[in-house]
Scaffold this motif. Structure first.
Motif, PDB file in Angstrom:
ATOM      1  N   PHE A  43       0.930  -1.191  -0.130  1.00  0.00           N
ATOM      2  CA  PHE A  43      -0.134   0.080  -0.070  1.00  0.00           C
ATOM      3  C   PHE A  43       0.923   1.107  -0.032  1.00  0.00           C
ATOM      4  O   PHE A  43       0.350   2.317  -0.418  1.00  0.00           O
ATOM      5  N   ASN A  44       2.110   1.273   0.554  1.00  0.00           N
ATOM      6  CA  ASN A  44       2.888   2.352   0.564  1.00  0.00           C
ATOM      7  C   ASN A  44       3.350   2.700  -0.637  1.00  0.00           C
ATOM      8  O   ASN A  44       4.651   2.303  -0.919  1.00  0.00           O
ATOM      9  N   TYR A  45       2.865   3.478  -1.386  1.00  0.00           N
ATOM     10  CA  TYR A  45       3.490   3.920  -2.670  1.00  0.00           C
ATOM     11  C   TYR A  45       4.458   5.064  -2.682  1.00  0.00           C
ATOM     12  O   TYR A  45       5.169   5.381  -3.633  1.00  0.00           O
ATOM     13  N   THR A  46       4.683   5.519  -1.348  1.00  0.00           N
ATOM     14  CA  THR A  46       5.846   6.509  -1.091  1.00  0.00           C
ATOM     15  C   THR A  46       7.229   5.940  -1.125  1.00  0.00           C
ATOM     16  O   THR A  46       8.285   6.577  -1.133  1.00  0.00           O
ATOM     17  N   GLU A  47       7.163   4.407  -0.868  1.00  0.00           N
ATOM     18  CA  GLU A  47       8.253   3.829  -0.803  1.00  0.00           C
ATOM     19  C   GLU A  47       8.839   3.263  -2.094  1.00  0.00           C
ATOM     20  O   GLU A  47       7.983   2.308  -2.683  1.00  0.00           O
ATOM     21  N   SER A  48       9.754   3.827  -2.748  1.00  0.00           N
ATOM     22  CA  SER A  48      10.198   3.900  -4.245  1.00  0.00           C
ATOM     23  C   SER A  48      10.513   2.177  -4.314  1.00  0.00           C
ATOM     24  O   SER A  48      10.132   1.788  -5.674  1.00  0.00           O
ATOM     25  N   SER A  49      10.782   1.598  -3.358  1.00  0.00           N
ATOM     26  CA  SER A  49      11.272   0.115  -3.770  1.00  0.00           C
ATOM     27  C   SER A  49      10.111  -0.713  -4.062  1.00  0.00           C
ATOM     28  O   SER A  49      10.180  -1.951  -4.532  1.00  0.00           O
ATOM     29  N   ASN A  50       8.783  -0.309  -3.753  1.00  0.00           N
ATOM     30  CA  ASN A  50       7.526  -0.985  -3.743  1.00  0.00           C
ATOM     31  C   ASN A  50       7.107  -1.032  -5.182  1.00  0.00           C
ATOM     32  O   ASN A  50       6.259  -1.962  -5.615  1.00  0.00           O
ATOM     33  N   LEU A  51       7.489   0.256  -5.858  1.00  0.00           N
ATOM     34  CA  LEU A  51       6.876   0.359  -7.169  1.00  0.00           C
ATOM     35  C   LEU A  51       6.758  -0.632  -8.123  1.00  0.00           C
ATOM     36  O   LEU A  51       5.504  -0.905  -8.749  1.00  0.00           O
ATOM     37  N   PRO A  52       7.935  -1.424  -8.465  1.00  0.00           N
ATOM     38  CA  PRO A  52       7.818  -2.439  -9.566  1.00  0.00           C
ATOM     39  C   PRO A  52       7.072  -3.554  -9.172  1.00  0.00           C
ATOM     40  O   PRO A  52       6.192  -3.934  -9.872  1.00  0.00           O
ATOM     41  N   ARG A  53       7.101  -3.915  -7.967  1.00  0.00           N
ATOM     42  CA  ARG A  53       6.195  -4.968  -7.343  1.00  0.00           C
ATOM     43  C   ARG A  53       4.838  -4.690  -7.591  1.00  0.00           C
ATOM     44  O   ARG A  53       3.642  -5.458  -7.627  1.00  0.00           O
TER      45      ARG A  53
END
Length: 351
Positions: A43-53
């Motif tokens: 849910f945390n789209y401010t965490e850039s490492s989450n974006l590809p997944r």
């Protein structure tokens, strides 16, 4: 009679969704790959490492949802005929909710510039598809009152993205849900109102229900050792920080009220700033302090405490603060769902 009237509407909705989901198949489909715990972690789209997944996870969720839509369109008596190994209709409906809300959450990230908008379909198309999933979920799981709030939240965002405005019908529906069950619907409404003015009359009603939910007459009272109706207000494994989130939302409603009154009624403005400060500081009470220290929004909470304290002491408030990301970023799914755990898989088995 009502059921007979709804039946053709239900199947027409399935037909429209099936046409929109042409890549999915109405043939048997099994997929056990998606984790509920991973869902909440993304849910945390401010965490850039989450974006590809987040991108690939949304694609997998959408595949789930489109297969559900197509399969139910081809098997209208599914719930009556399904084998015990197939996914219950209730769970299929909730997967549609998961999909719609994940898409809505990414849409928020797109609007905030966290994603390259060219990576995704147009916002209008994304909102429409999320709305279709949520509307069908309402038909499949009519007993789950929460879905009404999620569906109307997507509708509100969809209208705002398209026109910059929100219809009276949608705003009226938001408020009718708040009156029906403020325990859940008020906090969805406060999220929607965080960056959109509902108008003086509705804003006054939101304040009225915030006052109710914040006091000893609240159906959630007391904040500990809850029983009866108040048990609905307890946090869960899926929403570990719900208490931190909703308490901050109530404090924000009082802070916004103080800001509106600051020039015309400074005495009442300070009184509401004091209420906001009380809510913010409540999260540092010894029963909640340990959990609050782990909250990812802790720095934003501390900033609110400083601002409300200054407002209470001096009457000074910078009105631009309410438009900043530091104020608005708390109004995201991750505020309550941080570290959320759902041990079951988001599995689909359609034989």
């Amino acid at each position: 009679m009502v059921a007979a009237m709804l039946k053709p509407v239900f199947f027409n909705l399935l037909l429209v969704l099936a046409l929109c989901s042409s890549t999915a198949s109405a043939t048997p489909y099994s997929n056990y790959a998606l984790s509920g715990t991973e869902y909440f972690s993304l849910f945390n789209y401010t965490e850039s490492s989450n974006l590809p997944r987040m991108q690939t996870f949304e694609k997998e969720l959408t595949d789930h949802a489109d297969h559900i839509v197509s399969y139910l369109g081809a098997h209208p008596d599914y719930e009556n005929l399904r084998s015990r190994h197939e996914t219950p209709i209730h769970d299929l409906g909730l997967i549609l909710v998961y999909t719609g809300m994940f898409t809505l959450n990414i849409n928020n990230g797109i609007l905030e510039g966290k994603f390259d908008s060219h990576t995704f379909d147009g916002l209008g198309e994304r909102y429409n598809k999320a709305q279709a999933y949520l509307n069908l979920a309402l038909k499949l799981v009519p007993e789950d009152d929460r879905i009404h709030s999620w569906a109307i939240a997507n509708e509100l965002r969809k209208e705002r993205a398209a026109t910059g405005k929100v219809s009276e019908e949608v705003l009226g529906e938001v408020m009718s849900l708040v009156k029906k069950n403020p325990i859940f619907h008020l906090f969805n409404a406060l999220t929607m109102a965080s960056d959109f003015d509902f108008g003086p009359a509705r804003e006054a009603e939101l304040l009225q229900y915030t006052e109710l939910m914040n006091g000893s007459s609240s159906p959630c009272w007391p904040p500990v050792f809850r029983h009866g109706e108040a048990k609905q207000c307890k946090t869960s494994n899926r929403t570990p920080f719900a208490f931190q989130g909703v308490t901050t939302y109530m404090g924000d409603e009082f802070l916004k009220t103080a800001a509106k009154l600051s020039e015309t009624d400074p005495t009442n403005a300070k009184a509401y700033a004091k209420k906001a400060l009380s809510d913010y500081k409540r999260l540092d009470f010894f029963l909640f302090k340990k959990k609050t220290k782990k909250w990812a929004q802790k720095e934003k909470l501390e900033e609110r405490i400083r601002i409300a304290q200054r407002f209470t002491d001096t009457g000074y408030f910078d009105q631009t603060y309410l438009k900043t990301r530091n104020f608005l970023d708390i109004y995201t799914c991750t505020s309550c769902h941080q570290d959320g755990v759902a041990k079951t898989k988001l599995w689909v088995n359609l034989e």
